[in-house]
Write a protein that holds these residues in place. Structure first.
Motif, PDB file in Angstrom:
ATOM      1  N   PRO A  98      38.366 -29.124-106.662  1.00 41.56           N
ATOM      2  CA  PRO A  98      36.976 -29.419-107.067  1.00 41.56           C
ATOM      3  C   PRO A  98      36.445 -28.341-108.003  1.00 41.56           C
ATOM      4  CG  PRO A  98      37.256 -29.783-104.718  1.00 41.56           C
ATOM      5  CD  PRO A  98      38.523 -29.126-105.200  1.00 41.56           C
ATOM      6  N   MET A  99      35.726 -28.778-109.039  1.00 45.43           N
ATOM      7  CA  MET A  99      35.298 -27.867-110.098  1.00 45.43           C
ATOM      8  C   MET A  99      33.814 -28.073-110.434  1.00 45.43           C
ATOM      9  SD  MET A  99      37.045 -27.535-113.891  1.00 45.43           S
ATOM     10  CE  MET A  99      38.581 -26.879-113.226  1.00 45.43           C
ATOM     11  N   ALA A 100      33.031 -27.004-110.390  1.00 44.80           N
ATOM     12  CA  ALA A 100      31.635 -27.024-110.831  1.00 44.80           C
ATOM     13  C   ALA A 100      31.559 -26.298-112.168  1.00 44.80           C
ATOM     14  CB  ALA A 100      30.734 -26.349-109.803  1.00 44.80           C
ATOM     15  N   ILE A 101      30.887 -26.910-113.151  1.00 41.85           N
ATOM     16  CA  ILE A 101      30.899 -26.396-114.524  1.00 41.85           C
ATOM     17  C   ILE A 101      29.477 -26.291-115.064  1.00 41.85           C
ATOM     18  CG2 ILE A 101      31.711 -26.803-116.879  1.00 41.85           C
ATOM     19  CD1 ILE A 101      33.929 -28.592-115.591  1.00 41.85           C
ATOM     20  N   SER A 102      29.197 -25.178-115.741  1.00 40.71           N
ATOM     21  CA  SER A 102      27.938 -25.031-116.471  1.00 40.71           C
ATOM     22  C   SER A 102      28.239 -24.500-117.863  1.00 40.71           C
ATOM     23  CB  SER A 102      26.992 -24.067-115.743  1.00 40.71           C
ATOM     24  OG  SER A 102      25.803 -23.879-116.484  1.00 40.71           O
ATOM     25  N   THR A 103      27.607 -25.105-118.882  1.00 39.86           N
ATOM     26  CA  THR A 103      27.744 -24.637-120.267  1.00 39.86           C
ATOM     27  C   THR A 103      26.368 -24.354-120.850  1.00 39.86           C
ATOM     28  OG1 THR A 103      27.705 -26.909-121.099  1.00 39.86           O
ATOM     29  CG2 THR A 103      29.873 -25.951-120.651  1.00 39.86           C
ATOM     30  N   GLU A 104      26.347 -23.654-121.984  1.00 40.48           N
ATOM     31  CA  GLU A 104      25.082 -23.344-122.664  1.00 40.48           C
ATOM     32  C   GLU A 104      24.721 -24.478-123.620  1.00 40.48           C
ATOM     33  OE1 GLU A 104      21.850 -22.476-123.602  1.00 40.48           O
ATOM     34  OE2 GLU A 104      22.666 -20.772-122.460  1.00 40.48           O
ATOM     35  N   LYS A 105      23.622 -25.174-123.316  1.00 36.78           N
ATOM     36  CA  LYS A 105      23.233 -26.340-124.109  1.00 36.78           C
ATOM     37  C   LYS A 105      21.943 -26.121-124.903  1.00 36.78           C
ATOM     38  CE  LYS A 105      25.226 -29.272-120.488  1.00 36.78           C
ATOM     39  NZ  LYS A 105      25.440 -28.156-119.531  1.00 36.78           N
ATOM     40  N   ASN A 106      21.333 -24.961-124.747  1.00 37.90           N
ATOM     41  CA  ASN A 106      20.035 -24.726-125.377  1.00 37.90           C
ATOM     42  C   ASN A 106      20.073 -23.762-126.552  1.00 37.90           C
ATOM     43  OD1 ASN A 106      18.431 -26.299-123.432  1.00 37.90           O
ATOM     44  ND2 ASN A 106      19.052 -24.719-121.975  1.00 37.90           N
ATOM     45  N   ILE A 107      20.947 -22.759-126.491  1.00 40.07           N
ATOM     46  CA  ILE A 107      20.951 -21.694-127.491  1.00 40.07           C
ATOM     47  C   ILE A 107      22.305 -21.624-128.187  1.00 40.07           C
ATOM     48  CG2 ILE A 107      20.599 -19.218-127.881  1.00 40.07           C
ATOM     49  CD1 ILE A 107      18.129 -20.664-126.817  1.00 40.07           C
ATOM     50  N   PRO A 108      22.329 -21.616-129.526  1.00 37.81           N
ATOM     51  CA  PRO A 108      23.600 -21.406-130.234  1.00 37.81           C
ATOM     52  C   PRO A 108      24.142 -20.005-129.938  1.00 37.81           C
ATOM     53  CG  PRO A 108      21.908 -22.264-131.711  1.00 37.81           C
ATOM     54  CD  PRO A 108      21.212 -21.866-130.453  1.00 37.81           C
ATOM     55  N   THR A 109      25.432 -19.885-129.741  1.00 32.01           N
ATOM     56  CA  THR A 109      26.030 -18.583-129.436  1.00 32.01           C
ATOM     57  C   THR A 109      27.043 -18.195-130.500  1.00 32.01           C
ATOM     58  OG1 THR A 109      27.777 -19.588-128.084  1.00 32.01           O
ATOM     59  CG2 THR A 109      25.762 -18.943-126.953  1.00 32.01           C
ATOM     60  N   CYS A 110      27.215 -16.878-130.684  1.00 36.01           N
ATOM     61  CA  CYS A 110      28.147 -16.379-131.704  1.00 36.01           C
ATOM     62  C   CYS A 110      29.265 -15.563-131.078  1.00 36.01           C
ATOM     63  CB  CYS A 110      27.401 -15.553-132.745  1.00 36.01           C
ATOM     64  SG  CYS A 110      26.489 -14.166-132.057  1.00 36.01           S
ATOM     65  N   GLN A 111      29.335 -15.557-129.739  1.00 30.38           N
ATOM     66  CA  GLN A 111      30.403 -14.840-129.048  1.00 30.38           C
ATOM     67  C   GLN A 111      30.754 -15.605-127.775  1.00 30.38           C
ATOM     68  OE1 GLN A 111      29.558 -10.762-127.698  1.00 30.38           O
ATOM     69  NE2 GLN A 111      31.424 -10.114-128.743  1.00 30.38           N
ATOM     70  N   THR A 112      32.027 -15.650-127.453  1.00 31.94           N
ATOM     71  CA  THR A 112      32.498 -16.406-126.292  1.00 31.94           C
ATOM     72  C   THR A 112      32.361 -15.575-125.019  1.00 31.94           C
ATOM     73  OG1 THR A 112      34.108 -17.502-127.719  1.00 31.94           O
ATOM     74  CG2 THR A 112      34.443 -17.703-125.343  1.00 31.94           C
ATOM     75  N   ALA A 113      31.896 -16.206-123.947  1.00 30.81           N
ATOM     76  CA  ALA A 113      31.800 -15.527-122.653  1.00 30.81           C
ATOM     77  C   ALA A 113      32.041 -16.548-121.545  1.00 30.81           C
ATOM     78  CB  ALA A 113      30.436 -14.871-122.479  1.00 30.81           C
ATOM     79  N   LEU A 114      32.736 -16.098-120.512  1.00 28.62           N
ATOM     80  CA  LEU A 114      33.114 -16.990-119.426  1.00 28.62           C
ATOM     81  C   LEU A 114      33.131 -16.238-118.103  1.00 28.62           C
ATOM     82  CD1 LEU A 114      34.448 -19.624-118.254  1.00 28.62           C
ATOM     83  CD2 LEU A 114      36.662 -18.617-118.888  1.00 28.62           C
ATOM     84  N   GLY A 115      32.647 -16.890-117.052  1.00 30.15           N
ATOM     85  CA  GLY A 115      32.764 -16.364-115.702  1.00 30.15           C
ATOM     86  C   GLY A 115      33.445 -17.392-114.815  1.00 30.15           C
ATOM     87  N   ILE A 116      34.406 -16.940-114.028  1.00 27.57           N
ATOM     88  CA  ILE A 116      35.158 -17.821-113.130  1.00 27.57           C
ATOM     89  C   ILE A 116      34.962 -17.336-111.690  1.00 27.57           C
ATOM     90  CG2 ILE A 116      37.471 -18.498-112.350  1.00 27.57           C
ATOM     91  CD1 ILE A 116      36.994 -19.878-114.869  1.00 27.57           C
TER      92      ILE A 116
END
Length: 244
Positions: A98-116
């Motif tokens: 099972p996987m819960a996912i959240s992405t950034e949908k409001n602000i354009p980003t210029c650098q990649t970041a991820l938390g697991i």
């Protein structure tokens, strides 16, 4: 009950079982304008998932759920990160986790970041924490790599969750610790503090024990002297022993 400085937390839920939570983060690696290390988002998802998964498996926990906190747009970055995470889980035997996912949908980003974050269950009697013994030998499996070095080696040179499973199945293997940014010596210091032992290094060691291992490209483990390690996929390097 924590792992005293590691990226793992253990929460006892009853007399028989505990929740085990492992996490990892990745920033500045990707294909965006301000990413320092240029790599595909797929690799970001794959390797970051691998780190948290190995931390969980190293203490004998069974993965039950994963979260991906993606500080980038859903497409294309988010989709590729998710694909990498899913394929790493499938390769390790956890296809339908099972996987819960959240992405950034409001602000354009210029650098990649991820938390697991990975959540698992473990039988309290099987929890592999502070299991080392005096006179155990200390080994390194794999070698410390960071940044672009990780992208420039064959995948077969990197440790995987399957390597941890192989170690876990062997009698006489005690603590198993994926190495991160603290480096091998940093992890050994935490190991000794947790077990109240002293580490005696081999006279000559062919790897840099202070170097960051990035996305856990190597691990350390403790083992009884009589353990036969010849069946391991990668050749372990003896780096020292534990004593009082």
């Amino acid at each position: 009950m924590s792992y005293k400085g590691r990226d793992v937390e253990v929460v006892q839920i009853n007399n028989k079982e505990s929740l085990v939570i492992a996490c990892d983060s990745c920033g500045g690696i990707g294909k965006k304008e301000r990413d320092v290390v240029k790599a595909s988002p797929y690799i970001v998802g794959e390797t970051t998932t691998r780190v948290a998964l190995m931390e969980l498996l190293a203490v004998n926990a069974i993965p039950k759920s994963i979260t991906l906190t993606i500080a980038s747009e859903p497409y294309p970055t988010g989709d590729e990160i998710i694909k990498g995470a899913k394929e790493e889980l499938e390769a390790s035997g956890y296809k339908n986790l099972p996987m819960a996912i959240s992405t950034e949908k409001n602000i354009p980003t210029c650098q990649t970041a991820l938390g697991i974050t990975l959540i698992g269950l473990c039988n309290n009697a099987s929890l592999r924490i502070c299991t080392s013994k005096a006179e155990d030998e200390v080994y390194c499996l794999g070698r410390p790599l960071v940044g672009n070095e990780v992208l420039n080696v064959q995948a077969s040179e990197l440790i995987t969750p399957k390597d941890i499973k192989a170690l876990s199945s062997m009698e006489g293997i005690h603590d198993i610790i994926p190495v991160g940014s603290k480096g091998i010596l940093g992890e050994i210091e935490l190991l000794c503090k947790s077990n109240d032992y002293t580490f005696i290094s081999e006279a000559e060691v062919s790897i840099d024990m202070n170097k960051s291992a990035g996305p856990s490209t190597c691990l350390i483990f403790t083992a009884s002297k009589e353990v036969d390690l010849s069946s391991l996929r990668l050749k372990p390097l003896k780096i020292g022993k534990l004593t009082f």
